[in-house]
Design a protein around this motif. Structure first.
Motif, PDB file in Angstrom:
ATOM      1  N   GLU A   1      17.488-118.656  64.371  1.00 27.50           N
ATOM      2  CA  GLU A   1      17.878-117.434  65.071  1.00 27.50           C
ATOM      3  C   GLU A   1      17.049-117.296  66.337  1.00 27.50           C
ATOM      4  N   ALA A   2      17.654-116.752  67.360  1.00 26.24           N
ATOM      5  CA  ALA A   2      16.934-116.432  68.594  1.00 26.24           C
ATOM      6  C   ALA A   2      17.437-115.083  69.087  1.00 26.24           C
TER       7      ALA A   2
ATOM      8  N   THR B   1      17.675-103.949  84.550  1.00 26.76           N
ATOM      9  CA  THR B   1      17.661-103.511  85.945  1.00 26.76           C
ATOM     10  C   THR B   1      17.802-104.681  86.915  1.00 26.76           C
ATOM     11  N   ARG B   2      17.750-105.911  86.398  1.00 29.00           N
ATOM     12  CA  ARG B   2      17.847-107.102  87.245  1.00 29.00           C
ATOM     13  C   ARG B   2      19.101-107.890  86.896  1.00 29.00           C
ATOM     14  N   PRO B   3      19.853-108.363  87.898  1.00 28.48           N
ATOM     15  CA  PRO B   3      21.078-109.113  87.607  1.00 28.48           C
ATOM     16  C   PRO B   3      20.817-110.532  87.094  1.00 28.48           C
ATOM     17  N   TYR B   4      19.690-111.121  87.439  1.00 23.72           N
ATOM     18  CA  TYR B   4      19.302-112.452  86.972  1.00 23.72           C
ATOM     19  C   TYR B   4      17.787-112.511  86.966  1.00 23.72           C
ATOM     20  N   HIS B   5      17.193-113.614  86.499  1.00 22.22           N
ATOM     21  CA  HIS B   5      15.739-113.689  86.306  1.00 22.22           C
ATOM     22  C   HIS B   5      15.285-112.462  85.510  1.00 22.22           C
ATOM     23  N   ASN B   6      15.941-112.232  84.377  1.00 25.73           N
ATOM     24  CA  ASN B   6      15.684-110.986  83.658  1.00 25.73           C
ATOM     25  C   ASN B   6      15.235-111.170  82.215  1.00 25.73           C
ATOM     26  N   LEU B   7      14.878-112.389  81.798  1.00 28.80           N
ATOM     27  CA  LEU B   7      14.406-112.610  80.434  1.00 28.80           C
ATOM     28  C   LEU B   7      12.960-112.155  80.320  1.00 28.80           C
ATOM     29  N   LEU B   8      12.719-111.170  79.474  1.00 29.06           N
ATOM     30  CA  LEU B   8      11.362-110.657  79.265  1.00 29.06           C
ATOM     31  C   LEU B   8      10.709-111.270  78.038  1.00 29.06           C
ATOM     32  N   GLU B   9      11.514-111.501  76.979  1.00 29.97           N
ATOM     33  CA  GLU B   9      10.940-112.020  75.742  1.00 29.97           C
ATOM     34  C   GLU B   9      11.998-112.774  74.954  1.00 29.97           C
ATOM     35  N   LYS B  10      11.584-113.886  74.339  1.00 33.95           N
ATOM     36  CA  LYS B  10      12.467-114.672  73.481  1.00 33.95           C
ATOM     37  C   LYS B  10      11.779-114.836  72.137  1.00 33.95           C
ATOM     38  N   SER B  11      12.440-114.396  71.069  1.00 31.98           N
ATOM     39  CA  SER B  11      11.921-114.543  69.712  1.00 31.98           C
ATOM     40  C   SER B  11      12.793-115.555  68.991  1.00 31.98           C
ATOM     41  N   GLU B  12      12.161-116.583  68.419  1.00 27.47           N
ATOM     42  CA  GLU B  12      12.892-117.609  67.684  1.00 27.47           C
ATOM     43  C   GLU B  12      12.332-117.734  66.275  1.00 27.47           C
ATOM     44  N   ARG B  13      13.239-118.008  65.341  1.00 30.14           N
ATOM     45  CA  ARG B  13      12.837-118.223  63.959  1.00 30.14           C
ATOM     46  C   ARG B  13      13.745-119.290  63.370  1.00 30.14           C
TER      47      ARG B  13
ATOM     48  N   GLU C   1      13.663-122.367  59.824  1.00 30.21           N
ATOM     49  CA  GLU C   1      13.166-122.508  58.459  1.00 30.21           C
ATOM     50  C   GLU C   1      11.685-122.854  58.401  1.00 30.21           C
ATOM     51  N   GLU C   2      11.125-123.388  59.486  1.00 24.94           N
ATOM     52  CA  GLU C   2       9.747-123.851  59.477  1.00 24.94           C
ATOM     53  C   GLU C   2       8.760-122.950  60.217  1.00 24.94           C
ATOM     54  N   ARG C   3       9.216-122.256  61.250  1.00 27.78           N
ATOM     55  CA  ARG C   3       8.262-121.471  62.033  1.00 27.78           C
ATOM     56  C   ARG C   3       8.969-120.331  62.762  1.00 27.78           C
ATOM     57  N   ALA C   4       8.146-119.434  63.275  1.00 27.76           N
ATOM     58  CA  ALA C   4       8.631-118.334  64.112  1.00 27.76           C
ATOM     59  C   ALA C   4       7.751-118.296  65.359  1.00 27.76           C
TER      60      ALA C   4
ATOM     61  N   GLU D   1       2.737-117.442  74.999  1.00 27.47           N
ATOM     62  CA  GLU D   1       3.221-117.807  73.673  1.00 27.47           C
ATOM     63  C   GLU D   1       2.025-117.864  72.738  1.00 27.47           C
ATOM     64  N   GLY D   2       2.016-116.935  71.779  1.00 34.80           N
ATOM     65  CA  GLY D   2       0.847-116.833  70.909  1.00 34.80           C
ATOM     66  C   GLY D   2      -0.361-116.422  71.725  1.00 34.80           C
ATOM     67  N   LYS D   3      -1.450-117.179  71.598  1.00 31.92           N
ATOM     68  CA  LYS D   3      -2.659-116.880  72.365  1.00 31.92           C
ATOM     69  C   LYS D   3      -2.708-117.641  73.685  1.00 31.92           C
ATOM     70  N   ALA D   4      -1.752-118.545  73.905  1.00 33.84           N
ATOM     71  CA  ALA D   4      -1.752-119.377  75.118  1.00 33.84           C
ATOM     72  C   ALA D   4      -0.975-118.698  76.238  1.00 33.84           C
ATOM     73  N   THR D   5      -1.512-118.802  77.439  1.00 35.64           N
ATOM     74  CA  THR D   5      -0.833-118.324  78.643  1.00 35.64           C
ATOM     75  C   THR D   5      -0.596-119.519  79.548  1.00 35.64           C
ATOM     76  N   HIS D   6       0.632-119.676  80.018  1.00 36.36           N
ATOM     77  CA  HIS D   6       1.011-120.777  80.891  1.00 36.36           C
ATOM     78  C   HIS D   6       1.413-120.215  82.252  1.00 36.36           C
ATOM     79  N   ILE D   7       1.047-120.925  83.304  1.00 35.13           N
ATOM     80  CA  ILE D   7       1.354-120.521  84.673  1.00 35.13           C
ATOM     81  C   ILE D   7       2.381-121.502  85.236  1.00 35.13           C
ATOM     82  N   TYR D   8       3.457-120.965  85.803  1.00 41.71           N
ATOM     83  CA  TYR D   8       4.469-121.798  86.449  1.00 41.71           C
ATOM     84  C   TYR D   8       4.034-122.091  87.879  1.00 41.71           C
ATOM     85  N   LEU D   9       3.966-123.374  88.225  1.00 41.19           N
ATOM     86  CA  LEU D   9       3.731-123.780  89.605  1.00 41.19           C
ATOM     87  C   LEU D   9       5.086-124.119  90.205  1.00 41.19           C
TER      88      LEU D   9
END
Length: 114
Positions: A47-48, A55-67, A69-72, A88-96
């Protein structure tokens, strides 16, 4: 016995996808018509769910939750003009990004490349 994977998508009133549920069906015969009752009793194998900024027509994904059988997992996106950060979790990633705003590299906070 054949197995088949079937997906059900959810959309909001604006036609934006807000979720997906995937099911594994046993006894699946591809040549037969599919009916909604086939998955009524089944539990999804994946499931996702998507939280969108309406308020934004595109570039509007704020959060994605996935689950599955093995993980969430939960991914949170922080935007400026384009995607700036992914948490994601405790990790923060920066997009270059390049001059056009296309992602070139994903760097974990602290310098580790992904």
């Amino acid at each position: 016995n054949a197995e088949g994977r079937v997906a059900r998508y959810q959309y909001n009133g604006l036609g934006q996808r807000t979720g997906i549920q995937e099911y594994m069906l046993t006894g699946f015969v591809p040549e037969t018509p599919f009916s909604e009752e086939a998955i009524a009793c089944a539990d999804p194998v994946r499931e996702a769910e998507y939280l969108l900024d309406l308020t934004r027509p595109y570039h509007n994904l704020l959060e994605k939750s996935e689950r599955d059988e093995e993980r969430a997992s939960v991914q949170t996106y922080i935007w400026d003009a384009n995607t700036a950060f992914l948490k994601e979790g405790k990790a923060t990633h920066i997009y270059l990004q390049d001059e056009l705003g296309s992602p070139v590299r994903l760097v974990q906070s602290g310098g580790k490349n992904d």
